[in-house]
Design a protein around this motif. Structure first.
Motif, PDB file in Angstrom:
ATOM      1  N   ASP A   1       0.870  -1.183   0.000  1.00 37.73           N
ATOM      2  CA  ASP A   1       0.000   0.000   0.000  1.00 37.73           C
ATOM      3  C   ASP A   1       0.903   1.229   0.000  1.00 37.73           C
ATOM      4  O   ASP A   1       1.411   1.637   1.037  1.00 37.73           O
ATOM      5  CB  ASP A   1      -0.901  -0.019   1.239  1.00 37.73           C
ATOM      6  N   TRP A   2       1.112   1.803  -1.170  1.00 43.24           N
ATOM      7  CA  TRP A   2       2.039   2.923  -1.306  1.00 43.24           C
ATOM      8  C   TRP A   2       1.514   4.203  -0.662  1.00 43.24           C
ATOM      9  O   TRP A   2       2.254   5.170  -0.529  1.00 43.24           O
ATOM     10  CB  TRP A   2       2.392   3.156  -2.769  1.00 43.24           C
TER      11      TRP A   2
ATOM     12  N   PRO B   1       5.896   1.178   3.838  1.00 42.82           N
ATOM     13  CA  PRO B   1       6.833   0.768   2.786  1.00 42.82           C
ATOM     14  C   PRO B   1       8.090   1.648   2.740  1.00 42.82           C
ATOM     15  O   PRO B   1       9.176   1.180   2.381  1.00 42.82           O
ATOM     16  CB  PRO B   1       6.039   0.910   1.489  1.00 42.82           C
ATOM     17  N   TYR B   2       7.913   2.897   3.126  1.00 43.52           N
ATOM     18  CA  TYR B   2       9.036   3.843   3.071  1.00 43.52           C
ATOM     19  C   TYR B   2       9.982   3.658   4.257  1.00 43.52           C
ATOM     20  O   TYR B   2      11.201   3.744   4.093  1.00 43.52           O
ATOM     21  CB  TYR B   2       8.507   5.271   2.978  1.00 43.52           C
TER      22      TYR B   2
ATOM     23  N   SER C   1      15.112   1.460   5.850  1.00 46.82           N
ATOM     24  CA  SER C   1      15.852   0.572   6.754  1.00 46.82           C
ATOM     25  C   SER C   1      16.607  -0.508   5.984  1.00 46.82           C
ATOM     26  O   SER C   1      17.721  -0.885   6.360  1.00 46.82           O
ATOM     27  CB  SER C   1      14.893  -0.072   7.764  1.00 46.82           C
ATOM     28  N   ILE C   2      16.016  -1.000   4.896  1.00 47.70           N
ATOM     29  CA  ILE C   2      16.701  -1.999   4.069  1.00 47.70           C
ATOM     30  C   ILE C   2      17.928  -1.375   3.395  1.00 47.70           C
ATOM     31  O   ILE C   2      18.989  -2.007   3.310  1.00 47.70           O
ATOM     32  CB  ILE C   2      15.745  -2.601   3.022  1.00 47.70           C
TER      33      ILE C   2
ATOM     34  N   ILE D   1      12.134  -2.653  10.599  1.00 50.33           N
ATOM     35  CA  ILE D   1      11.627  -3.410   9.453  1.00 50.33           C
ATOM     36  C   ILE D   1      10.461  -4.303   9.868  1.00 50.33           C
ATOM     37  O   ILE D   1       9.406  -4.312   9.219  1.00 50.33           O
ATOM     38  CB  ILE D   1      12.758  -4.238   8.794  1.00 50.33           C
ATOM     39  N   VAL D   2      10.630  -5.056  10.945  1.00 52.27           N
ATOM     40  CA  VAL D   2       9.568  -5.977  11.375  1.00 52.27           C
ATOM     41  C   VAL D   2       8.320  -5.216  11.790  1.00 52.27           C
ATOM     42  O   VAL D   2       7.202  -5.572  11.396  1.00 52.27           O
ATOM     43  CB  VAL D   2      10.063  -6.907  12.502  1.00 52.27           C
ATOM     44  N   LEU D   3       8.480  -4.145  12.562  1.00 45.94           N
ATOM     45  CA  LEU D   3       7.309  -3.355  12.956  1.00 45.94           C
ATOM     46  C   LEU D   3       6.641  -2.718  11.751  1.00 45.94           C
ATOM     47  O   LEU D   3       5.407  -2.653  11.674  1.00 45.94           O
ATOM     48  CB  LEU D   3       7.699  -2.292  13.982  1.00 45.94           C
ATOM     49  N   SER D   4       7.425  -2.263  10.792  1.00 45.47           N
ATOM     50  CA  SER D   4       6.852  -1.669   9.583  1.00 45.47           C
ATOM     51  C   SER D   4       5.973  -2.673   8.854  1.00 45.47           C
ATOM     52  O   SER D   4       4.853  -2.345   8.439  1.00 45.47           O
ATOM     53  CB  SER D   4       7.964  -1.195   8.645  1.00 45.47           C
ATOM     54  N   VAL D   5       6.461  -3.883   8.688  1.00 42.04           N
ATOM     55  CA  VAL D   5       5.723  -4.883   7.899  1.00 42.04           C
ATOM     56  C   VAL D   5       4.555  -5.473   8.687  1.00 42.04           C
ATOM     57  O   VAL D   5       3.469  -5.665   8.125  1.00 42.04           O
ATOM     58  CB  VAL D   5       6.690  -6.007   7.455  1.00 42.04           C
ATOM     59  N   VAL D   6       4.732  -5.735   9.965  1.00 41.60           N
ATOM     60  CA  VAL D   6       3.682  -6.395  10.740  1.00 41.60           C
ATOM     61  C   VAL D   6       2.604  -5.422  11.188  1.00 41.60           C
ATOM     62  O   VAL D   6       1.415  -5.676  11.031  1.00 41.60           O
ATOM     63  CB  VAL D   6       4.290  -7.145  11.943  1.00 41.60           C
TER      64      VAL D   6
END
Length: 149
Positions: A85-86, A91-92, A97-98, A141-146
């Motif tokens: 979902d942009w 996603p940002y 972080s990546i 990263i994990v909090l962003s995705v979950v």
């Protein structure tokens, strides 16, 4: 093409997760090896040679291929319709972080070259502090995705 990515979605996701686990295992362990290398050997001694071999194999054989696979299968997920979902923030934050994690991987590679040339100037304490960087990035990263904030 999009039908193909949708069909492969479970496989892309599974391989992406396995690649991330492998990459992260190395990215947590290599700085710890640098701590021991710095504190328990001198350039040219027998321990130095053992550490150099361990560090080189970890970086070249495990971490770098895992990072590449993480990127390839992660991008396949990004391009799969309906996954990202942009309009959200996550996603940002994950992407930033990546990129930071990838920079850290390359920073570790530069430190590897310092050890190989006998020109390491960092202390064990400095490597311990840098070892916290991937932990912070992993949490983001994990909090962003979950949580998907």
């Amino acid at each position: 093409m999009t039908d193909f990515l949708i069909t492969l979605y479970p496989w892309n996701k599974a391989i992406h997760i396995m690649a991330v686990i492998s990459w992260m295992a190395g990215i947590f362990y290599l700085p710890r090896l640098y701590v021991y290398h710095t504190e328990q050997s001198q350039p040219g001694d027998s321990r130095d040679e053992v550490f150099q071999t361990m560090e080189d194999k970890l970086l070249r054989v495990i971490m770098t291929p895992a990072m590449i696979a993480t990127w390839i299968f992660g991008l396949a997920l990004v391009f799969t319709p309906g996954i990202v979902d942009w309009g959200a923030v996550w996603p940002y934050t994950k992407g930033a972080s990546i990129l930071a994690m990838t920079w850290f991987h390359h920073w570790l590679g530069m430190r590897r070259k310092d050890f190989a040339s006998g020109s390491n100037t960092l202390t064990g304490r400095q490597y311990r502090m840098m070892n916290e960087v991937p932990t912070v990035l992993m949490v983001i990263i994990v909090l962003s995705v979950v949580v998907r904030f």
